[in-house]
Scaffold this motif. Structure first.
Motif, mmCIF file in Angstrom:
data_model
loop_
_atom_site.group_PDB
_atom_site.id
_atom_site.type_symbol
_atom_site.label_atom_id
_atom_site.label_comp_id
_atom_site.label_asym_id
_atom_site.label_seq_id
_atom_site.Cartn_x
_atom_site.Cartn_y
_atom_site.Cartn_z
ATOM 1 N N CYS A 65 0.980 -1.076 -0.124
ATOM 2 C CA CYS A 65 -0.008 -0.109 0.083
ATOM 3 C C CYS A 65 0.781 1.193 -0.027
ATOM 4 O O CYS A 65 1.855 1.477 0.794
ATOM 5 N N SER A 66 0.527 2.203 -1.185
ATOM 6 C CA SER A 66 1.391 3.259 -1.186
ATOM 7 C C SER A 66 0.277 4.134 -1.789
ATOM 8 O O SER A 66 -0.831 4.079 -2.306
ATOM 9 N N PRO A 67 0.640 5.470 -2.088
ATOM 10 C CA PRO A 67 -0.154 6.491 -2.868
ATOM 11 C C PRO A 67 -0.568 6.091 -3.917
ATOM 12 O O PRO A 67 -1.676 5.913 -4.715
ATOM 13 N N MET A 70 -2.698 2.827 -4.117
ATOM 14 C CA MET A 70 -4.210 3.097 -3.503
ATOM 15 C C MET A 70 -4.889 3.701 -4.790
ATOM 16 O O MET A 70 -6.360 3.902 -4.562
ATOM 17 N N THR A 71 -4.264 4.261 -5.747
ATOM 18 C CA THR A 71 -5.060 4.929 -6.697
ATOM 19 C C THR A 71 -5.012 4.214 -8.074
ATOM 20 O O THR A 71 -5.633 4.632 -9.210
ATOM 21 N N LYS A 93 1.382 -1.401 4.549
ATOM 22 C CA LYS A 93 1.585 0.045 4.248
ATOM 23 C C LYS A 93 2.983 0.321 4.025
ATOM 24 O O LYS A 93 3.595 0.576 5.193
ATOM 25 N N ASP A 95 4.291 3.283 2.576
ATOM 26 C CA ASP A 95 4.344 4.764 2.624
ATOM 27 C C ASP A 95 3.029 5.330 3.044
ATOM 28 O O ASP A 95 2.105 4.547 3.261
ATOM 29 N N ASP A 96 3.240 6.703 3.538
ATOM 30 C CA ASP A 96 2.287 7.389 4.033
ATOM 31 C C ASP A 96 0.996 7.429 2.982
ATOM 32 O O ASP A 96 1.268 7.808 1.857
ATOM 33 N N CYS A 97 -0.137 6.904 3.198
ATOM 34 C CA CYS A 97 -1.183 6.816 2.391
ATOM 35 C C CYS A 97 -2.488 6.758 2.940
ATOM 36 O O CYS A 97 -2.738 6.098 3.817
ATOM 37 N N ASN A 98 -3.627 6.889 2.145
ATOM 38 C CA ASN A 98 -4.968 6.682 2.676
ATOM 39 C C ASN A 98 -5.198 5.380 2.161
ATOM 40 O O ASN A 98 -5.449 5.229 1.107
ATOM 41 N N ASP A 100 -7.326 2.484 0.766
ATOM 42 C CA ASP A 100 -8.737 2.266 -0.119
ATOM 43 C C ASP A 100 -9.753 1.608 0.885
ATOM 44 O O ASP A 100 -9.334 0.706 1.501
#
Length: 141
Positions: A65-67, A70-71, A93, A95-98, A100
């Motif tokens: 999971c990374s920016p 997650m997109t 996770k 990297d810092d990301c929101n 999904d």
């Protein structure tokens, strides 16, 4: 049989390679990551069909999971396919990301605390899913 499938964004390829190698060193004989020369998609193959086949054969999915991931529509598709097939999903996770929303039910491993802890938690999570390396039998097709 492909016991472990690694889902990642192309931006996170180096981390995916490192996780793949750590799983192999741990004793997992088959770890699918699409670019790997032995465990990935062979040149000239229908990559989409190969990807879905690998997902259907996988016993668990690790999602990096990374920016970027997650997109990614492809990472999302891999997660939804894995969920539909009832595969255990282990989000990491990196990297810092929101995250999904589709990953809200899974316990997340936060790599920002250090990779030694990440691997310990991955090994435990895979063992809890019945996927300890010594317990896997690679039956002939």
């Amino acid at each position: 049989m492909i016991p472990i499938f690694i889902s990642y964004s192309v931006h996170d390829r180096a981390v995916a390679a490192t996780v793949h190698d750590a799983l192999i060193q741990r004793g997992y004989r088959r770890v699918f990551v699409d670019f790997h020369p032995e465990d990935g998609i062979p040149a000239g193959s229908d990559w989409e069909r190969t990807l879905y086949r690998a997902l259907s054969r996988a016993r668990a999915v690790i999602v990096l999971c990374s920016p970027a991931s997650m997109t990614s529509k492809w990472v999302f598709a891999e997660i939804t396919q894995a969920k539909a097939l009832g595969k255990p999903i282990l989000p990491v996770k990196i990297d810092d990301c929101n995250l999904d929303g589709i990953l809200q039910r899974e316990q997340v491993i936060d790599a920002r605390v250090g990779w030694e802890e990440v691997y310990q938690r991955l090994w435990r999570g895979l063992a809890n899913a019945g996927l300890a390396p010594g317990e896997l039998i690679d039956w002939p097709a």
